[in-house]
Design an enzyme around this catalytic site. Sequence first.
Site: not given
Length: 363
Positions: A121, A143, A185, A229, A239, A243, A247, A250, A254
Amino acid sequence: MTSIIVNLPEQSYEIAIAPGGIDQLGEMMSNLKLGKKVLLVSNPTIFKHYGQRVLASLEAAGFEVVSCNLSPGERYKTLSSVQKIYDTALENRIERSSTMVALGGGVIGDMTGFAAATWLRGINFVQVPTSLLAMVDAAIGGKTGVNHPQGKNLIGAFHQPRLVLIDPEVLKSLPVREFRAGMAEVIKYGVIWDAELFAQMEESKRLDQLRYIKAELIEAILNRSCQAKADVVGKDEKEAGLRAILNYGHTIAHAVESLTGYRVVNHGEAVAIGMVAAGQIAVKLGMWKKEEAERQDALIQKASLPTKLPDGVDIEAIIESLQLDKKVKAGKVRFILPTQIGVVTITDEVPSDTIREVLQAMQ
């Protein structure tokens, strides 16, 4: 050494940018008062370059280290790879006070972070990024996750590292294609947050190989990208709002990665394609000046990154794939679109016809 702090309510941490820092890892981790057991996760290529130095540093500081090497590449960013980390953790009795250390690029960092988030956990996690992309982006912000066959990073968790150690000297061994991927990036940060960094990159004659970029610019790239960042994550860890601007590019990236089976373009190349698309969408919607879009695309080309879709990618499949993106809310796809260099906005009001038109022009 440059020290940047990611300020978070529960657990702030340091991004240390230190030439030769790999040899200081053990000492820096000792200062965090972590448990003595460490599971080092890497891939065979990276481990061959830096594994022994990391092991020596950790063992000299009194840590008991075991290692797990995973297959390199985005297509191996799967639950079955994470299972190998769990198996190693179980065999070596990795405890709640133990630490998983990611030595590698974004793929290794994401998988190690996810394993650390879910083993018992949640246990300690340290990032030692070895690619430019991971240094400026993937290793920072907590992330973590793996890919599902139908979508990128659909399985994951937020789990912040205790430390991010960046050794710029590692970039000397980075393959050219991977260096360029990281530049995508960096260009992103210039567009969404840091107009001064964008202008600095415009002054450089080339951005496609480390050896052609002045040391002062590399220093600025690392420092300013990491600070950007850290600033954004510090304001919005999970997010909820701001935040999402990270992306930029992205959303379509993706989809392109997923539809090509993570074999045709790497993540940075896909992001470059996605930024070109997002820029053109913003121009068509009257949100961004054409001249600024051209400045962005010129930087992307200066880094020898693609500005067109890969051959054979079906546009309707991209549009359909967008619905599987993590950022979809109430059935609407969220886009991050620029309004000027250094400023973007978030919108879910992008007509499918506009997306289709832009993608057709990029074939």
